[in-house]
Design a protein around this motif. Structure first.
Motif, PDB file in Angstrom:
ATOM      1  N   ALA A  56       0.821  -1.343  -0.015  1.00 45.82           N
ATOM      2  CA  ALA A  56      -0.087   0.108   0.005  1.00 45.82           C
ATOM      3  C   ALA A  56       0.732   1.361  -0.048  1.00 45.82           C
ATOM      4  O   ALA A  56       0.431   2.099  -0.685  1.00 45.82           O
ATOM      5  N   LEU A  57       1.859   1.300   0.639  1.00 48.49           N
ATOM      6  CA  LEU A  57       2.671   2.529   0.761  1.00 48.49           C
ATOM      7  C   LEU A  57       4.039   2.534  -0.146  1.00 48.49           C
ATOM      8  O   LEU A  57       4.548   3.643  -0.220  1.00 48.49           O
ATOM      9  N   ILE A  58       4.446   1.489  -0.736  1.00 49.84           N
ATOM     10  CA  ILE A  58       5.681   1.235  -1.514  1.00 49.84           C
ATOM     11  C   ILE A  58       5.340   0.597  -2.677  1.00 49.84           C
ATOM     12  O   ILE A  58       5.536  -0.396  -2.993  1.00 49.84           O
ATOM     13  N   THR A  64      12.381   3.193  -3.853  1.00 52.77           N
ATOM     14  CA  THR A  64      11.989   3.989  -2.700  1.00 52.77           C
ATOM     15  C   THR A  64      12.988   3.711  -1.379  1.00 52.77           C
ATOM     16  O   THR A  64      13.422   2.675  -1.472  1.00 52.77           O
ATOM     17  N   PHE A  65      13.036   4.893  -0.596  1.00 51.22           N
ATOM     18  CA  PHE A  65      13.719   4.911   0.439  1.00 51.22           C
ATOM     19  C   PHE A  65      13.085   5.501   1.761  1.00 51.22           C
ATOM     20  O   PHE A  65      11.929   6.053   1.308  1.00 51.22           O
ATOM     21  N   LEU A  66      13.521   4.899   2.831  1.00 55.17           N
ATOM     22  CA  LEU A  66      12.911   5.733   4.062  1.00 55.17           C
ATOM     23  C   LEU A  66      13.980   6.605   4.533  1.00 55.17           C
ATOM     24  O   LEU A  66      15.045   6.548   4.724  1.00 55.17           O
ATOM     25  N   VAL A  86       8.421   8.141   3.435  1.00 54.88           N
ATOM     26  CA  VAL A  86       8.688   7.249   2.345  1.00 54.88           C
ATOM     27  C   VAL A  86       8.749   8.245   1.129  1.00 54.88           C
ATOM     28  O   VAL A  86       7.952   8.830   0.691  1.00 54.88           O
ATOM     29  N   ILE A  87      10.053   7.776   0.590  1.00 54.07           N
ATOM     30  CA  ILE A  87      10.588   8.650  -0.828  1.00 54.07           C
ATOM     31  C   ILE A  87      10.734   7.748  -1.864  1.00 54.07           C
ATOM     32  O   ILE A  87      11.347   6.880  -1.920  1.00 54.07           O
ATOM     33  N   ASP A  88      10.194   8.200  -2.962  1.00 54.93           N
ATOM     34  CA  ASP A  88      10.280   7.635  -4.018  1.00 54.93           C
ATOM     35  C   ASP A  88      11.006   8.474  -5.049  1.00 54.93           C
ATOM     36  O   ASP A  88      10.605   9.622  -5.374  1.00 54.93           O
TER      37      ASP A  88
END
Length: 182
Positions: A56-58, A64-66, A86-88
């Protein structure tokens, strides 16, 4: 997993590394009823399905990085010290996005503003001056797609234990495990 820690001011993020593309979470129960944020509505004790937060979040694990937020420059935007971002890196930044940028060799978290160059990186704290991006600076590192905000308040010695039926109580004392420092 590598860790990169940047100090305040300006370097407000702690890099927690890439998402493991092989990681899969177990599904959590998803209630059929939505929670009312206005006036209460009758709730059903019914679980519709389960939801995998990784899915759902990634949506794109390989890009993707946290990062964990350090500082309060984006507090008015609802992003607080200790929140998990959550960074894409595959998402194209456009005005209005919340972005992680590299400025003067440090990570900064800001809103991207402007209709055309020069672009501006703007904190939600009006006392922090915007950063004007020059054409020669490739500074946008990634776009924030989610912020996980911790809502449990810090515990104090004198706080009463409030039991949730069916769960064990948390003993008084230190904050619950995982509570970000404030």
């Amino acid at each position: 997993m590598q860790h990169l820690r940047q100090g305040a001011p300006g370097g407000e993020l702690t890099w927690l590394g890439p998402i493991d593309s092989a990681a899969t979470g177990s599904g959590l129960p998803l209630a059929m009823e939505a929670v009312a944020a206005g006036f209460p509505s009758p709730a059903d004790d019914y679980v519709e399905a389960s939801i995998d937060l990784n899915t759902a979040l990634i949506p794109r694990p390989t890009s993707t990085f946290l990062m964990r937020v350090e500082g309060d420059a984006m507090r008015s935007a609802g992003i607080h010290h200790g929140d998990l971002l959550v960074i894409d890196r595959s998402v194209s930044a456009r005005p209005g996005c919340t972005v992680v940028a590299v400025h003067e060799g440090r990570f900064v978290l800001r809103h991207l503003r402007g209709d055309r160059p020069p672009w501006h990186l703007v904190a939600s704290d009006p006392t922090i001056a915007p950063i004007v991006l020059q054409d020669s600076e490739p500074v946008i590192w990634g776009v924030v797609i989610h912020a996980v905000h911790h809502l449990l308040p810090r515990r104090r010695q004198h706080d009463a234990i409030i039991r949730n039926p069916g769960t064990a109580a948390t003993p008084p004392g230190e904050p619950w495990e995982g509570t970000p420092p404030r």
